[in-house]
Scaffold this motif. Structure first.
Motif: not given
Length: 370
Positions: A99-102, A107-108, A111, A128-129, A131
């Motif tokens: 899970y990418n919290h953004g 974070s990217f 990922e 899943e990304r 916000d």
């Protein structure tokens, strides 16, 4: 001489992370025979603990899918490597979730790193990304809490896709110590004071590394040449957990080097007591009647029980109402009324949840029009 993975981790973030030398050619596919004997022995020791704690699960491994919650950090990558190495030996299925919290720039890159690792190891990955800052603002909650809600919602959706799927998180012994101290500060009572459980059967949530120190995970992962991401928020002392990790725990370790082992024993003893209390409460709840507003429990089912069981019954009633209220003075006052069948007082446990004695029945309900 190889430097410690814990120290090496500090440099691996953002662009630096993606430039790190990354070669899985000698360990793909990863299995027990392809890694050093010491690492293989460690893998089997983790599954030995699993067998001792949850024997019924080990008997059904070939029908089980483990959904690994992996961030790209040291802990979760150690879990991924361990489960990948043992997959052929035990015959279970694996699914990886990221899970990418953004929140962070890195974070990217993390990922992308997970995509590379799972592709090299031939493991299925779902990403899943979200916000998280926006979600926290809309809910008027803290960023840490918002991240936890979004992350576990994602994991639970993945669990629902396949039958017999168990979610695995990479919480380890250091995390357990932090959790126990945070619960102590918040006034949590026994046995919940013992910290997060090794296995949560209701949520089908397993923490296979809970009794393993972080340093041992670092030692396990180092020879396997995994590039490890570093989440800088883990050093941000605005968060209580980080302050406990950096200031409180080192003092306790100085006083007693066996501090971690003592916390593990505390957790295990809490589990035994929790199982006993749950059994007693479930017997009482066989008399419990559910209504549109809440639950009705005849007083005779609890008046002949000892006070400890009565207290846990009240707590379990609130839990049925979606409340995590700690046992406190309100419980004492309620218990006094229960034992005397005094029905006038309404006991308030949250903005909307109440308890009251009506006609020899304990009524736990939601206050209307709130």
């Amino acid at each position: 001489m190889k430097r410690s993975l814990l120290k090496k981790q500090e440099t691996l973030s953002g662009k630096t992370l993606m430039k790190e030398y990354f070669n899985f050619q000698n360990t793909c596919p990863l299995h027990l025979a392809s890694i050093p004997a010491k690492q293989a022995k460690f893998c089997l020791s983790v599954f030995k603990t699993l067998q001792e704690k949850i024997p019924q699960l080990c008997d059904a491994l070939q029908n089980t899918t483990f959904l690994l919650a992996v961030s790209g950090g040291l802990d979760s990558l150690a879990m991924l490597a361990l489960f990948a190495a043992c997959q052929k030996h035990f015959g279970y299925r694996l699914q990886i979730a990221h899970y990418n919290h953004g929140i962070r720039e890195e974070s990217f890159a993390e990922e992308k790193l997970m995509e590379i690792i799972c592709r090299r190891l031939r493991l299925p990955l779902t990403v899943e990304r979200g916000d998280t800052p926006k979600f926290a603002e809309n809910r008027k909650i803290g960023l840490e809490e918002a991240g936890r809600i979004l992350r576990y919602d994602f994991f639970e959706k993945q669990q629902e896709k396949n039958k017999n799927t168990i979610l695995c998180t990479a919480h380890h012994a250091n995390d357990l110590c932090e959790d126990v101290l945070m619960r102590l500060l918040r006034g949590t009572v026994w046995p919940r004071l013992g910290g997060m459980p090794y296995y949560d059967e209701k949520r089908r949530l397993l923490r296979p590394l809970l009794y393993v120190p972080k340093q041992r995970l670092a030692d396990f992962l180092l020879p396997l040449d995994f590039p490890v991401a570093n989440d800088k928020t883990n050093a941000d002392e605005r968060f209580l957990r980080n302050r406990i990790r950096k200031t409180v725990i080192p003092l306790l370790e100085k006083e007693n080097p066996q501090f971690y082992q003592n916390i593990i024993k505390l957790n295990q003893n809490a589990h035994y007591d929790s199982m006993h209390f749950q059994q007693q409460v479930q017997e009482i709840f066989s008399y419990c009647e559910e209504t549109e507003q809440g639950f009705l429990l005849p007083l005779f089912t609890i008046q002949d029980k000892d006070k400890t069981i009565r207290m846990h019954t009240y707590h379990a009633l609130l839990h049925k109402m979606g409340q995590g209220h700690a046992i406190n003075a309100s419980f004492e006052n309620l218990d006094h009324a229960v034992m005397r069948n005094q029905g006038k007082t309404v006991f308030k446990f949250s903005r909307s949840v109440r308890m009251q004695i009506l006609h020899n029945v304990l009524y736990c309900f939601v206050k209307p029009n709130v």
